[in-house]
Enzyme design. Structure first.
Site, short mmCIF file in Angstrom:
data_model
loop_
_atom_site.label_atom_id
_atom_site.label_comp_id
_atom_site.label_asym_id
_atom_site.label_seq_id
_atom_site.Cartn_x
_atom_site.Cartn_y
_atom_site.Cartn_z
N ARG A 89 9.54 -29.81 44.32
CA ARG A 89 10.14 -29.06 43.50
C ARG A 89 11.46 -28.69 43.65
O ARG A 89 12.12 -29.32 43.85
CB ARG A 89 9.27 -27.71 42.45
CG ARG A 89 9.47 -27.60 41.24
CD ARG A 89 10.37 -27.10 41.32
NE ARG A 89 10.64 -25.26 41.61
CZ ARG A 89 11.57 -24.49 41.73
NH1 ARG A 89 12.24 -25.28 42.08
NH2 ARG A 89 11.06 -23.36 42.86
N ASP A 90 11.11 -27.15 44.58
CA ASP A 90 12.76 -26.76 44.49
C ASP A 90 13.30 -27.44 45.60
O ASP A 90 14.28 -27.78 45.27
CB ASP A 90 12.67 -25.29 45.66
CG ASP A 90 13.32 -24.19 44.84
OD1 ASP A 90 15.02 -24.90 44.87
OD2 ASP A 90 13.38 -23.36 45.14
N HIS A 107 9.99 -15.76 47.82
CA HIS A 107 11.23 -17.06 48.01
C HIS A 107 13.23 -16.95 48.68
O HIS A 107 13.20 -16.79 47.48
CB HIS A 107 11.35 -17.32 47.01
CG HIS A 107 11.76 -18.43 46.04
ND1 HIS A 107 11.11 -19.88 45.44
CD2 HIS A 107 12.64 -18.95 46.02
CE1 HIS A 107 11.92 -20.82 45.45
NE2 HIS A 107 13.28 -20.09 45.77
N HIS A 134 16.27 -18.70 49.83
CA HIS A 134 17.07 -20.18 50.30
C HIS A 134 17.81 -19.44 51.75
O HIS A 134 18.13 -18.44 51.68
CB HIS A 134 17.98 -19.66 48.93
CG HIS A 134 16.99 -20.79 47.77
ND1 HIS A 134 17.26 -22.30 47.47
CD2 HIS A 134 16.62 -20.19 47.11
CE1 HIS A 134 16.64 -22.03 46.41
NE2 HIS A 134 15.78 -20.80 45.91
N CYS A 165 19.47 -24.64 43.26
CA CYS A 165 18.92 -24.38 41.84
C CYS A 165 20.14 -25.65 41.34
O CYS A 165 21.53 -25.26 41.85
CB CYS A 165 18.60 -23.23 41.42
SG CYS A 165 18.58 -23.29 39.73
N ASN A 179 16.12 -24.00 50.45
CA ASN A 179 15.38 -22.90 50.82
C ASN A 179 14.88 -22.98 52.16
O ASN A 179 15.11 -23.44 52.57
CB ASN A 179 14.03 -23.71 50.87
CG ASN A 179 13.26 -23.59 48.65
OD1 ASN A 179 13.76 -23.96 47.74
ND2 ASN A 179 12.80 -22.15 48.33
P1 HMG Z 1 16.82 -24.99 25.52
O1 HMG Z 1 17.97 -26.23 24.90
O2 HMG Z 1 16.81 -23.55 25.10
O3 HMG Z 1 15.29 -25.49 24.63
O4 HMG Z 1 16.48 -25.30 26.85
P2 HMG Z 1 15.20 -26.48 22.70
O5 HMG Z 1 13.83 -25.82 23.15
O6 HMG Z 1 16.04 -26.29 22.16
O7 HMG Z 1 15.14 -27.98 24.01
C1 HMG Z 1 16.03 -28.40 24.39
C2 HMG Z 1 16.03 -30.19 25.12
O8 HMG Z 1 14.57 -29.85 25.96
C3 HMG Z 1 14.69 -30.57 23.55
O9 HMG Z 1 15.48 -31.47 23.74
C4 HMG Z 1 13.38 -30.14 23.66
O10 HMG Z 1 12.38 -31.34 22.80
C5 HMG Z 1 13.47 -30.41 25.11
P3 HMG Z 1 16.07 -32.81 22.74
O11 HMG Z 1 15.44 -32.89 21.48
O12 HMG Z 1 17.74 -32.38 22.80
O13 HMG Z 1 16.29 -33.89 23.07
N1 HMG Z 1 12.48 -29.57 26.06
C6 HMG Z 1 11.53 -29.62 26.54
N2 HMG Z 1 10.78 -31.46 26.98
C7 HMG Z 1 10.28 -31.45 28.34
N3 HMG Z 1 9.82 -29.51 28.41
C8 HMG Z 1 10.17 -29.12 28.48
C9 HMG Z 1 10.51 -29.30 26.97
N4 HMG Z 1 11.12 -27.63 26.51
C10 HMG Z 1 12.30 -28.00 26.18
N5 HMG Z 1 8.87 -28.19 28.79
C11 HMG Z 1 14.87 -24.63 28.33
C12 HMG Z 1 15.48 -24.05 26.79
C13 HMG Z 1 14.03 -23.35 29.17
C14 HMG Z 1 13.69 -25.46 28.15
C15 HMG Z 1 16.00 -25.47 29.93
O14 HMG Z 1 16.96 -25.15 29.72
C16 HMG Z 1 15.46 -26.27 30.83
O15 HMG Z 1 14.86 -26.86 30.88
N6 HMG Z 1 15.90 -25.65 32.09
C17 HMG Z 1 15.53 -25.53 33.05
C18 HMG Z 1 15.28 -24.95 33.99
C19 HMG Z 1 15.29 -25.85 35.07
O16 HMG Z 1 14.27 -26.13 35.90
N7 HMG Z 1 15.69 -24.39 36.80
C20 HMG Z 1 15.22 -25.37 38.14
C21 HMG Z 1 14.34 -24.50 38.47
S1 HMG Z 1 14.00 -22.52 38.31
C22 HMG Z 1 14.78 -22.67 40.57
O17 HMG Z 1 14.85 -23.75 41.07
C23 HMG Z 1 14.53 -21.22 40.84
C24 HMG Z 1 13.69 -21.18 41.80
O18 HMG Z 1 13.10 -21.80 42.63
C25 HMG Z 1 13.27 -19.52 42.52
C26 HMG Z 1 14.49 -19.13 42.70
O19 HMG Z 1 15.03 -19.56 43.82
O20 HMG Z 1 15.65 -18.30 42.52
C27 HMG Z 1 12.16 -21.21 40.83
MG MG Z 2 14.40 -21.38 44.84
#
Ligand code: HMG
Ligand code: MG
Length: 279
Positions: A17-18, A209, A211, A242, A251
């Site tokens: 994932r990450d 967690h 990095h 990210c 990481n």
């Molecule tokens: P948004 O634009 O506010 O949401 O995004 P929305 O509800 O308006 O939806 C936008 C579009 O996404 C729509 O599609 C939805 O259908 C679709 P469109 O109509 O434009 O074609 N959608 C989805 N599709 C599939 N699955 C879903 C989903 N939800 C909406 N669940 C949202 C808000 C949260 C959805 C968006 O910003 C998003 O998906 N963000 C993901 C961010 C992400 O994955 N970041 C990386 C992971 S976090 C990380 O790496 C940190 C971590 O490692 C810890 C650390 O190191 O800090 C964990």
């Molecule tokens: Mg991370």
């Protein structure tokens, strides 16, 4: 100390994932499945497989359901996924995830860039997700990103991390992951943040967690071990980053964490040679 009496540390392997979310070239689902299967065989008890997020936000995770359907599940291994909202949760539950993760932040700007809402809005969005998971017996992790600093806002107060952590716990998260998203933390800073979070929860629920942008992740893990933490995320070959955190490199490498833990007398049940090969 013999392996049977050595204290145990859980390593949550997050490379699928990450590690892969930041990979610019779209990888076939089969490659991701092969990675997860190798990691299962290496002895991990917990693997973060994928994310049920918007494919526009993170194209690399668009095949989440396909990957979850194809992995070979080893009994006793917890296969977890990220779910930012109820839609993601429903897809995760349909894909038979053992655990989900709602991922919040201690930085307002990172929250906006990562999940397009404020911290307060994110907590309201997570509440029904956590409740739905608990109702179905699915374990829940709550992550607090930018706990040691933010790529946009710089310093983050430990009290803010503890407040977000407390809210995640209060809504029913089983586990808290305190994340140094951009690897900016120091051992002293790590200690301060973890101590602040330990004021709202017991150490057995805490995961670190880290990095490794500046090569301090192992020292930060050492600081956590001294505080009694026994769960850490790590990524084979140090893959990761990210897309919404400029400057975030991988990481901490699982291989390095396993070596450090072995040197300190901790058991993990993981085969280092198999991780090297997977990496
Ligand atoms: P948004 O634009 O506010 O949401 O995004 P929305 O509800 O308006 O939806 C936008 C579009 O996404 C729509 O599609 C939805 O259908 C679709 P469109 O109509 O434009 O074609 N959608 C989805 N599709 C599939 N699955 C879903 C989903 N939800 C909406 N669940 C949202 C808000 C949260 C959805 C968006 O910003 C998003 O998906 N963000 C993901 C961010 C992400 O994955 N970041 C990386 C992971 S976090 C990380 O790496 C940190 C971590 O490692 C810890 C650390 O190191 O800090 C964990
Ligand atoms: Mg991370």
């Amino acid at each position: 100390m013999s392996a049977s009496t050595a204290p145990f540390v859980t390593i949550v392997e997050v490379s699928p994932r990450d590690g892969l979310q930041n990979e610019p070239r779209l990888l076939p689902a089969a490659v991701k499945v092969a990675l997860v299967d190798r990691l299962s065989a290496a002895g991990f008890r917990a693997i973060e497989v994928t994310s049920f997020v918007s494919p526009k936000a993170v194209p690399q995770m668009a095949d989440a359901a396909e990957v979850m359907a194809a992995i070979h599940r080893v009994p006793g291994v917890r296969y977890s996924v990220l779910t930012p909202n109820l839609r993601g949760f429903e897809a995760a539950a349909a894909a038979r995830a053992d655990a989900i993760c709602v991922f919040g932040s201690a930085s307002e700007t990172f929250s906006q860039r990562n999940i397009n809402c404020s911290i307060a809005e994110s907590l309201e969005r997570f509440r029904p997700v956590v409740a739905a998971a608990r109702a179905r017996g699915i374990a829940v992790r709550g992550t607090v990103s930018c706990a040691l600093g933010c790529p946009y806002e710089g310093e983050i107060a430990p009290a803010v991390v503890a407040r977000v952590a407390g809210e995640l716990l209060a809504m029913g998260c089983d586990e808290l992951s305190i994340a140094d998203t951009i690897g900016i933390g120091t051992p002293d800073g790590t200690r301060r943040v973890m101590e602040a979070v330990l004021a709202v929860t017991e150490v057995a629920r805490l995961n670190g967690h880290f990095h490794d942008t500046y090569g301090r992740a192992l020292a930060n893990i050492d600081a956590c071990l001294d505080l009694g933490l026994r769960s850490f995320d790590a990524s084979a070959a140090g893959l990761g980053g990210c897309p919404f955190a400029p400057g975030a490199t991988g990481n901490v490498a699982t291989e390095l964490v396993l070596e450090r833990l072995a040197a300190r007398g901790f058991a993990t049940g993981i085969d280092l040679a198999a991780v090297r090969e997977a990496g």
